[in-house]
Each structure stands twice: as C-alpha cells, then as structure tokens.
Design a protein around this motif. Structure first.
Motif, PDB file in Angstrom:
ATOM      1  N   UNK A  52       0.802  -1.229   0.000  1.00 44.49           N
ATOM      2  CA  UNK A  52       0.000   0.000   0.000  1.00 44.49           C
ATOM      3  C   UNK A  52       0.839   1.286   0.000  1.00 44.49           C
ATOM      4  N   UNK A  53       2.123   1.200   0.303  1.00 45.73           N
ATOM      5  CA  UNK A  53       2.937   2.427   0.353  1.00 45.73           C
ATOM      6  C   UNK A  53       4.014   2.372  -0.727  1.00 45.73           C
ATOM      7  N   UNK A  54       5.044   1.556  -0.483  1.00 54.03           N
ATOM      8  CA  UNK A  54       6.154   1.494  -1.436  1.00 54.03           C
ATOM      9  C   UNK A  54       6.972   0.231  -1.178  1.00 54.03           C
ATOM     10  N   UNK A  55       7.349  -0.500  -2.217  1.00 50.50           N
ATOM     11  CA  UNK A  55       8.216  -1.671  -2.019  1.00 50.50           C
ATOM     12  C   UNK A  55       9.566  -1.300  -1.401  1.00 50.50           C
ATOM     13  N   UNK A  56      10.059  -0.095  -1.705  1.00 52.36           N
ATOM     14  CA  UNK A  56      11.341   0.343  -1.138  1.00 52.36           C
ATOM     15  C   UNK A  56      11.216   0.512   0.371  1.00 52.36           C
ATOM     16  N   UNK A  57      10.160   1.193   0.808  1.00 54.68           N
ATOM     17  CA  UNK A  57       9.943   1.347   2.251  1.00 54.68           C
ATOM     18  C   UNK A  57       9.626   0.002   2.896  1.00 54.68           C
ATOM     19  N   UNK A  58       8.964  -0.876   2.149  1.00 55.20           N
ATOM     20  CA  UNK A  58       8.679  -2.212   2.680  1.00 55.20           C
ATOM     21  C   UNK A  58       9.942  -2.984   2.998  1.00 55.20           C
ATOM     22  N   UNK A  59      10.999  -2.728   2.222  1.00 55.04           N
ATOM     23  CA  UNK A  59      12.252  -3.435   2.440  1.00 55.04           C
ATOM     24  C   UNK A  59      12.938  -3.093   3.744  1.00 55.04           C
ATOM     25  N   UNK A  60      12.628  -1.911   4.294  1.00 55.69           N
ATOM     26  CA  UNK A  60      13.267  -1.499   5.556  1.00 55.69           C
ATOM     27  C   UNK A  60      12.279  -1.542   6.724  1.00 55.69           C
ATOM     28  N   UNK A  61      11.071  -2.028   6.459  1.00 59.30           N
ATOM     29  CA  UNK A  61      10.038  -2.026   7.504  1.00 59.30           C
ATOM     30  C   UNK A  61      10.438  -2.863   8.709  1.00 59.30           C
ATOM     31  N   UNK A  62      10.989  -4.050   8.463  1.00 56.76           N
ATOM     32  CA  UNK A  62      11.335  -4.952   9.573  1.00 56.76           C
ATOM     33  C   UNK A  62      12.381  -4.318  10.472  1.00 56.76           C
ATOM     34  N   UNK A  63      13.391  -3.710   9.884  1.00 63.07           N
ATOM     35  CA  UNK A  63      14.461  -3.093  10.680  1.00 63.07           C
ATOM     36  C   UNK A  63      13.906  -1.941  11.517  1.00 63.07           C
ATOM     37  N   UNK A  64      13.115  -1.078  10.891  1.00 67.15           N
ATOM     38  CA  UNK A  64      12.584   0.099  11.603  1.00 67.15           C
ATOM     39  C   UNK A  64      11.619  -0.340  12.704  1.00 67.15           C
ATOM     40  N   UNK A  65      10.703  -1.245  12.374  1.00 64.59           N
ATOM     41  CA  UNK A  65       9.710  -1.682  13.362  1.00 64.59           C
ATOM     42  C   UNK A  65      10.380  -2.449  14.507  1.00 64.59           C
ATOM     43  N   UNK A  66      11.393  -3.240  14.192  1.00 67.69           N
ATOM     44  CA  UNK A  66      12.117  -3.969  15.241  1.00 67.69           C
ATOM     45  C   UNK A  66      12.803  -2.999  16.198  1.00 67.69           C
ATOM     46  N   UNK A  67      13.376  -1.934  15.651  1.00 66.01           N
ATOM     47  CA  UNK A  67      14.032  -0.936  16.501  1.00 66.01           C
ATOM     48  C   UNK A  67      13.020  -0.274  17.444  1.00 66.01           C
ATOM     49  N   UNK A  68      11.829   0.001  16.932  1.00 64.27           N
ATOM     50  CA  UNK A  68      10.785   0.617  17.768  1.00 64.27           C
ATOM     51  C   UNK A  68      10.337  -0.348  18.866  1.00 64.27           C
ATOM     52  N   UNK A  69      10.121  -1.610  18.496  1.00 59.03           N
ATOM     53  CA  UNK A  69       9.678  -2.616  19.492  1.00 59.03           C
ATOM     54  C   UNK A  69      10.730  -2.801  20.574  1.00 59.03           C
ATOM     55  N   UNK A  70      12.001  -2.876  20.174  1.00 62.74           N
ATOM     56  CA  UNK A  70      13.069  -3.077  21.159  1.00 62.74           C
ATOM     57  C   UNK A  70      13.235  -1.856  22.057  1.00 62.74           C
ATOM     58  N   UNK A  71      12.892  -0.662  21.536  1.00 61.66           N
ATOM     59  CA  UNK A  71      12.937   0.547  22.368  1.00 61.66           C
ATOM     60  C   UNK A  71      11.850   0.505  23.436  1.00 61.66           C
ATOM     61  N   UNK A  72      10.680  -0.035  23.060  1.00 66.07           N
ATOM     62  CA  UNK A  72       9.552  -0.106  24.004  1.00 66.07           C
ATOM     63  C   UNK A  72       9.657  -1.326  24.908  1.00 66.07           C
ATOM     64  N   UNK A  73      10.086  -2.460  24.329  1.00 68.43           N
ATOM     65  CA  UNK A  73      10.127  -3.734  25.054  1.00 68.43           C
ATOM     66  C   UNK A  73      11.490  -4.399  24.824  1.00 68.43           C
ATOM     67  N   UNK A  74      12.532  -3.961  25.516  1.00 70.41           N
ATOM     68  CA  UNK A  74      13.903  -4.438  25.229  1.00 70.41           C
ATOM     69  C   UNK A  74      14.068  -5.937  25.419  1.00 70.41           C
ATOM     70  N   UNK A  75      13.269  -6.573  26.259  1.00 77.26           N
ATOM     71  CA  UNK A  75      13.430  -8.006  26.520  1.00 77.26           C
ATOM     72  C   UNK A  75      12.823  -8.870  25.436  1.00 77.26           C
ATOM     73  N   UNK A  76      12.117  -8.288  24.467  1.00 78.59           N
ATOM     74  CA  UNK A  76      11.549  -9.060  23.373  1.00 78.59           C
ATOM     75  C   UNK A  76      10.103  -9.455  23.617  1.00 78.59           C
ATOM     76  N   UNK A  77       9.482 -10.020  22.583  1.00 80.04           N
ATOM     77  CA  UNK A  77       8.055 -10.314  22.634  1.00 80.04           C
ATOM     78  C   UNK A  77       7.705 -11.501  23.519  1.00 80.04           C
ATOM     79  N   UNK A  78       8.634 -12.444  23.706  1.00 80.05           N
ATOM     80  CA  UNK A  78       8.299 -13.660  24.439  1.00 80.05           C
ATOM     81  C   UNK A  78       8.562 -13.559  25.924  1.00 80.05           C
ATOM     82  N   UNK A  79       9.034 -12.426  26.400  1.00 82.00           N
ATOM     83  CA  UNK A  79       9.324 -12.275  27.813  1.00 82.00           C
ATOM     84  C   UNK A  79       8.494 -11.142  28.407  1.00 82.00           C
TER      85      UNK A  79
END
Length: 278
Positions: free
Chosen positions: A250-277
């Motif tokens: 829905x946005x751009x394949x180029x931005x899609x390519x970096x989505x995992x890295x950006x979203x992972x950085x945000x999640x780790x900033x909010x929840x440093x221990x990860x999703x399973x802890x």
C-alpha cells in the motif's frame, strides 16, 4: 484481500524458516553468527548444483541440510571454538567467514545469477484465487519446523543438556554435561537450518553470491525481537513480516524493504526483553 492474507502468511513463514538457525545458535551459544547469510547462500548454491546435475529437486533440501551440518561442525571446530573465551572476537570471526565464503562462491560460480528447479511448480486455487503452490508449502514447513525444534529442546536428551548449558554452563559441566559437544552440535544444527532455508527459498528467488545479506539483517532483527524463543520468533515473523507486506503493497516496495528493521528498533525501544518475555 485473499492474496494479501496469503502473502502475509507465506512471508512470515519464510522469515521464520530463515531465522531459526540464527536463533538456536544465539540461544545456546550466546553467539551472533554473522556468517548466517553466507550459510543461506551456500544452501541456495547447493540446490542449484543438485538440480543442474539432473537430480530430483526434492533432494536439494536434505542435501543442503547435510552439507550445512558438516560445514557448521568444521567451522565450529576451526574458527569458533578457539575463540570461546573471546566472544567479541568470535562474532567478528563469523563476519569475516561470511566474506570469505562469498568470495569462494564468486571464484567457483562467478557473479552471474543462477537458478534452481522447484520441487513443485504452478498454482492452486485457494480462497478464490490462484496462488503459488511452493509458497503455500512453506507455511506447512514453518509449522513442522517450529514443532520439531520445540520437541528437540523439551523432549530429547540433547535439549535437556542444551537448556542446562543455557542456564549455567559451569554448573552443567559439573554435572557431567559435555558443553563443548553441545556447542558443536548446536552450531552444526544452526548452519544446517540456514543452508536448508536457502534451498527452500531458492525456487522463489534467483541465486547469487550476495543473496543471504538481506536475509541476515532481517533474521537478526527478528531474533532480537523474539526474545530468542520459538513462539516469540513465530510471533515476530508474523507481525513484522505482515507489516512488511502491508507497507510494500500500500505504500512502497522500497519502504517495505526497511520495515522490519525500523519496526524492530521501535519494538526493542519499548520492550527491550523481546516479545516472548514479560
């Protein structure tokens, strides 16, 4: 909508399959294997060689896993084991090993793009749309792989020893557990999973000496977000892989390519221990 849902499910499955080898080595050995992408590339070229010599495409996956296991055992013995007392040097050594493997592949096969035959071709009708048969098979492979890894860790002697090494390696040695053997088998298993993943995704992609690099980056971020656990990795693959598909669509394949890295950085900033802890 049906195609979008199937794309999310199959992309998450591919990410999960590719990241499991990196996760098991980090979980047991506390080692980030930066040669993971190179091992994946080796699996892709193994599939290419097997099919180029006229063998059945179904043999590509066990052949890649077996070659990866032997390669992992050799690398652990010659490169990683001497650096157990220097973990940062071990991480850098795996990075250098990845570069060396890529150059060896260039020397042997050149920089040209190669291909491997798919065990299954064509499409099947599902949810009112024709969809790639091989991508659908990867969903089943990811589910079976997750169950097998869980059974390996919780229902086998090796899993018991590995969990003891994870919790307290010195105490495990005192109880008679051969932690060196556990580490060697773990590294071999991680390399086998990486090579098998390369063979599994090769029917959907071309093979080239750098094919493992983007998968290494995404796998690294997924494993960090997962909390180094199988359920967490499955959840991270579904959430981040789904986000990548949505942004690419829905946005751009180029931005899609970096989505995992950006979203992972945000999640780790909010929840440093990860999703399973918790």
């Amino acid at each position: 909508m049906a195609v979008l849902l199937l794309d999310i499910a199959t992309t998450a499955s591919m990410l999960f399959i590719v990241a499991t080898g990196l996760m098991i080595i980090l979980g047991v050995m506390k080692l980030i294997n930066f040669a993971h992408g190179a091992f994946l590339t080796v699996g892709g070229y193994t599939a290419h060689v097997v099919t180029a010599h006229g063998y059945s495409p179904w043999l590509t996956i066990p052949a890649a896993a077996a070659f990866g296991f032997v390669l992992g055992i050799v690398v652990e013995r010659l490169v990683v084991r001497p650096l157990y007392s220097r973990p940062l040097d071990a991480i850098l050594a795996t990075w250098g090993l990845g570069i060396i493997i890529a150059q060896v592949i260039v020397f042997a096969f050149g920089r040209e793009v190669q291909f491997a035959q798919s065990p299954i071709s064509g499409t099947v009708d599902l949810l009112g749309t024709a969809y790639s048969s091989w991508r659908l098979i990867l969903i089943g492979v990811a589910v079976v792989l997750g169950l097998l890894l869980t059974a390996l860790l919780y229902l086998t002697r090796f899993g018991l020893n590995a969990r003891a090494v994870i919790m307290n390696e010195n105490l495990a040695r005192g109880l008679g557990i051969d932690s060196v053997k556990v580490r060697a088998v773990t590294f071999g298993l991680g390399a086998a999973l990486a090579c098998a993943a390369g063979a599994l995704i090769t029917p959907l992609l071309s093979v080239d000496p750098n094919m493992g690099l983007p998968w290494l980056v995404n796998s690294f971020m997924l494993v960090l977000v997962s909390g180094v656990a199988v359920p967490g990795l499955a959840l991270a693959s579904l959430v981040l892989g789904g986000a990548q598909v949505l942004v690419s669509t829905f946005v751009s394949p180029i931005l899609g390519g970096i989505t995992i890295v950006v979203l992972a950085a945000v999640i780790l900033r909010i929840k440093p221990q990860g999703l399973s802890r918790g």
